[in-house]
Design a protein around this motif. Structure first.
Motif, PDB file in Angstrom:
ATOM      1  N   GLY A 182      69.326  26.619 -10.685  1.00  0.00           N
ATOM      2  CA  GLY A 182      69.861  25.800 -11.761  1.00  0.00           C
ATOM      3  C   GLY A 182      70.958  24.876 -11.256  1.00  0.00           C
ATOM      4  O   GLY A 182      71.390  24.952 -10.115  1.00  0.00           O
ATOM      5  N   GLY A 183      71.398  23.983 -12.138  1.00  0.00           N
ATOM      6  CA  GLY A 183      72.462  23.066 -11.769  1.00  0.00           C
ATOM      7  C   GLY A 183      72.580  21.918 -12.736  1.00  0.00           C
ATOM      8  O   GLY A 183      71.979  21.924 -13.806  1.00  0.00           O
ATOM      9  N   LEU A 184      73.359  20.928 -12.320  1.00  0.00           N
ATOM     10  CA  LEU A 184      73.589  19.727 -13.110  1.00  0.00           C
ATOM     11  C   LEU A 184      72.724  18.603 -12.547  1.00  0.00           C
ATOM     12  O   LEU A 184      72.741  18.343 -11.339  1.00  0.00           O
ATOM     13  N   VAL A 185      71.990  17.929 -13.416  1.00  0.00           N
ATOM     14  CA  VAL A 185      71.114  16.849 -12.984  1.00  0.00           C
ATOM     15  C   VAL A 185      71.143  15.728 -14.020  1.00  0.00           C
ATOM     16  O   VAL A 185      71.369  15.991 -15.208  1.00  0.00           O
ATOM     17  N   GLN A 186      70.936  14.514 -13.580  1.00  0.00           N
ATOM     18  CA  GLN A 186      70.921  13.374 -14.494  1.00  0.00           C
ATOM     19  C   GLN A 186      69.577  13.304 -15.223  1.00  0.00           C
ATOM     20  O   GLN A 186      68.556  13.792 -14.717  1.00  0.00           O
ATOM     21  N   PRO A 187      69.564  12.689 -16.386  1.00  0.00           N
ATOM     22  CA  PRO A 187      68.286  12.489 -17.087  1.00  0.00           C
ATOM     23  C   PRO A 187      67.271  11.799 -16.189  1.00  0.00           C
ATOM     24  O   PRO A 187      67.616  10.862 -15.454  1.00  0.00           O
TER      25      PRO A 187
ATOM     26  N   TYR B 273      68.081  29.214 -18.450  1.00  0.00           N
ATOM     27  CA  TYR B 273      66.676  29.532 -18.236  1.00  0.00           C
ATOM     28  C   TYR B 273      66.570  30.969 -17.715  1.00  0.00           C
ATOM     29  O   TYR B 273      67.240  31.337 -16.741  1.00  0.00           O
ATOM     30  N   PHE B 274      65.709  31.735 -18.381  1.00  0.00           N
ATOM     31  CA  PHE B 274      65.520  33.143 -18.054  1.00  0.00           C
ATOM     32  C   PHE B 274      64.112  33.398 -17.527  1.00  0.00           C
ATOM     33  O   PHE B 274      63.131  32.877 -18.068  1.00  0.00           O
ATOM     34  N   CYS B 275      64.039  34.223 -16.518  1.00  0.00           N
ATOM     35  CA  CYS B 275      62.759  34.714 -16.019  1.00  0.00           C
ATOM     36  C   CYS B 275      62.469  36.048 -16.694  1.00  0.00           C
ATOM     37  O   CYS B 275      63.395  36.846 -16.928  1.00  0.00           O
ATOM     38  N   ALA B 276      61.199  36.289 -17.005  1.00  0.00           N
ATOM     39  CA  ALA B 276      60.823  37.528 -17.680  1.00  0.00           C
ATOM     40  C   ALA B 276      59.530  38.079 -17.094  1.00  0.00           C
ATOM     41  O   ALA B 276      58.692  37.311 -16.596  1.00  0.00           O
TER      42      ALA B 276
ATOM     43  N   GLN C 256      71.749  28.408 -15.348  1.00  0.00           N
ATOM     44  CA  GLN C 256      72.102  27.275 -16.217  1.00  0.00           C
ATOM     45  C   GLN C 256      71.484  25.982 -15.693  1.00  0.00           C
ATOM     46  O   GLN C 256      71.619  25.654 -14.501  1.00  0.00           O
ATOM     47  N   VAL C 257      70.842  25.257 -16.586  1.00  0.00           N
ATOM     48  CA  VAL C 257      70.355  23.905 -16.297  1.00  0.00           C
ATOM     49  C   VAL C 257      71.056  22.965 -17.261  1.00  0.00           C
ATOM     50  O   VAL C 257      70.971  23.139 -18.479  1.00  0.00           O
ATOM     51  N   THR C 258      71.746  21.982 -16.711  1.00  0.00           N
ATOM     52  CA  THR C 258      72.451  20.995 -17.523  1.00  0.00           C
ATOM     53  C   THR C 258      71.948  19.607 -17.154  1.00  0.00           C
ATOM     54  O   THR C 258      71.994  19.220 -15.978  1.00  0.00           O
TER      55      THR C 258
END
Length: 127
Positions: free
Chosen positions: A9-14, A93-96, A122-124
């Protein structure tokens, strides 16, 4: 007992991309139904994608054509490639994992089908 650990996960631009990975231990992913769910702030957790033990894949309508789920049996991981990300994709985001291979495909979109969960990543998506 199945242990799941998400990463990526991380911070990414649109419009950007991310690749999430879920490392499983305790059971081989080739005999397990695996899925990704996500939960945005103030909202319920929702289904994103699933990879059934027999290789069938499923997607939520909101991510179809943008996200791709895959499986690496040698590494015992399931990954989710996120492309063309939008601010509304922001979530944890969760893995199941579902150890019951007989689970009906129609049930794979429901949280209750999964006994094991990762801690989330976290995905932002923001400019």
């Amino acid at each position: 007992q199945v242990h799941l650990v998400e990463s990526g996960g991380g911070l990414v631009q649109p419009g950007g991309s991310l690749r999430l990975s879920c490392a499983a231990s305790g059971r081989t992913v080739s005999r397990t139904n695996m899925a990704w769910f996500r939960q945005a702030p103030g909202k319920e957790r929702q289904f994103v994608s699933a990879f059934r033990h027999n290789g069938a894949t499923y997607y939520a309508e909101s991510v179809k054509g943008r996200f791709t789920i895959s499986r690496d049996v040698a590494k015992n991981t399931v990954s989710l490639q996120l492309n063309s990300l939008m601010p509304e994709d922001t979530a944890v985001y969760f893995c199941a994992a579902d150890s019951e291979t007989g689970t009906l495909s129609s049930r794979l979109r429901a949280e209750v089908a999964y006994e094991y969960w990762g801690q989330g990543t976290q995905v932002t998506v923001s400019s």
